[in-house]
Design a protein around this motif. Structure first.
Motif, PDB file in Angstrom:
ATOM      1  N   LEU A 214       0.815  -1.216   0.000  1.00  0.00           N
ATOM      2  CA  LEU A 214       0.000   0.000   0.000  1.00  0.00           C
ATOM      3  C   LEU A 214       0.846   1.262   0.000  1.00  0.00           C
ATOM      4  O   LEU A 214       0.363   2.342  -0.360  1.00  0.00           O
ATOM      5  N   ASP A 218       1.255   4.388  -7.334  1.00  0.00           N
ATOM      6  CA  ASP A 218       0.211   3.774  -8.153  1.00  0.00           C
ATOM      7  C   ASP A 218       0.770   3.107  -9.397  1.00  0.00           C
ATOM      8  O   ASP A 218       0.271   2.051  -9.845  1.00  0.00           O
ATOM      9  N   ALA A 239      -8.381  -1.878  -1.515  1.00  0.00           N
ATOM     10  CA  ALA A 239      -7.693  -0.592  -1.485  1.00  0.00           C
ATOM     11  C   ALA A 239      -6.866  -0.391  -2.741  1.00  0.00           C
ATOM     12  O   ALA A 239      -6.811   0.704  -3.317  1.00  0.00           O
ATOM     13  N   ILE A 240      -6.194  -1.471  -3.195  1.00  0.00           N
ATOM     14  CA  ILE A 240      -5.348  -1.355  -4.393  1.00  0.00           C
ATOM     15  C   ILE A 240      -6.206  -1.142  -5.639  1.00  0.00           C
ATOM     16  O   ILE A 240      -5.901  -0.285  -6.486  1.00  0.00           O
ATOM     17  N   ARG A 243      -7.384   2.303  -6.093  1.00  0.00           N
ATOM     18  CA  ARG A 243      -6.355   3.260  -6.508  1.00  0.00           C
ATOM     19  C   ARG A 243      -5.997   3.122  -7.979  1.00  0.00           C
ATOM     20  O   ARG A 243      -5.702   4.098  -8.676  1.00  0.00           O
ATOM     21  N   ILE A 244      -6.032   1.848  -8.509  1.00  0.00           N
ATOM     22  CA  ILE A 244      -5.586   1.637  -9.902  1.00  0.00           C
ATOM     23  C   ILE A 244      -6.782   1.537 -10.874  1.00  0.00           C
ATOM     24  O   ILE A 244      -6.579   1.460 -12.098  1.00  0.00           O
TER      25      ILE A 244
END
Length: 246
Positions: A214, A218, A239-240, A243-244
């Motif tokens: 985390l 990015d 969460a990943i 973001r992507i």
């Protein structure tokens, strides 16, 4: 003799007390005192006051100016004298007298004399019993430079009573923080300031693998395959992906 200081000035009926001492002493010392003229009383005051004048008038006594701050009171059973310390000190230009009145010492010699008295244990003990002793010491200390006054105290005594910000004033940052545990040094700092200046490997030290992921930028996370993402915990994977965008 009775001495009244600027710290404990003359009060109404103090003169009656001195007068009564004279009568009692004369009554007890029958062998030494044959006549009342063999005994006299002396009152030392920083300056004449209305309360003193009123007491003298009530006793039916009269003032006789002897000059230079010295007065004789006439009309009593005993010889009585009053010394106006402020007036006598100025008339005689006596710095030692000024210490016991309202004035301030003007010469180094007077301050040195008082320092010597305070430094001699036996004399200092006797001076502590004098009325107005604290006022005399205050004048001496006020005439000294602050650094000389503080030099007589241990460091912890110099700092006693000061708020923390004044105790630390003038110290470089490393001395202010010396002796504090790490958690106290970091207390109050936001995360980015706590990590500032640390190399990447130290910033990541101690973190579990998923938290290390985390912390990656990015563009690095974009390179992770879906199959690898599926191996992560649901919280980390979500969460990943947020973001992507996949």
């Amino acid at each position: 003799m009775e001495f009244k200081s600027s710290g404990r000035p003359y009060r109404r009926r103090n003169f009656d007390r001195l007068y009564s001492y004279l009568h009692l002493y004369f009554a007890d010392e029958t062998e030494r005192m044959e006549q009342r003229s063999d005994l006299c009383g002396v009152l030392l005051v920083p300056s004449r006051t209305r309360s003193l004048d009123a007491d003298v008038a009530d006793l039916g006594l009269g003032w006789s100016d002897l000059g230079g701050g010295y007065w004789q009171l006439r009309g009593g059973a005993f010889a009585l004298f009053v010394v106006d310390i402020d007036a006598a000190a100025e008339a005689e230009d006596d710095d030692l007298l000024r210490l016991f009145g309202h004035g301030e010492a003007r010469t180094v010699e007077a301050r040195r004399w008082l320092s010597q008295q305070l430094g001699a244990e036996e004399i200092a003990m006797e001076m502590h019993d004098l009325e107005g002793f604290d006022e005399v010491v205050r004048k001496l200390v006020a005439a000294l430079p602050p650094e000389r006054v503080l030099s007589a105290y241990a460091p912890e005594q110099r700092m006693a009573g000061l708020p923390p910000e004044q105790r630390m004033a003038g110290l470089p940052p490393e001395q202010r923080m010396a002796g504090l545990p790490p958690e106290q040094r970091m207390a109050g700092l936001p995360p980015e300031q706590r990590m500032a200046g640390l190399p990447p490997e130290q910033r990541m030290a101690g973190l579990p693998p998923e938290q290390v992921l985390l912390a990656l930028p990015d563009e690095v996370l974009q390179a992770l395959s879906d199959s690898y993402l599926d191996t992560l915990s649901e919280e980390t994977r979500a969460a990943i992906r947020a973001r992507i965008g996949r």
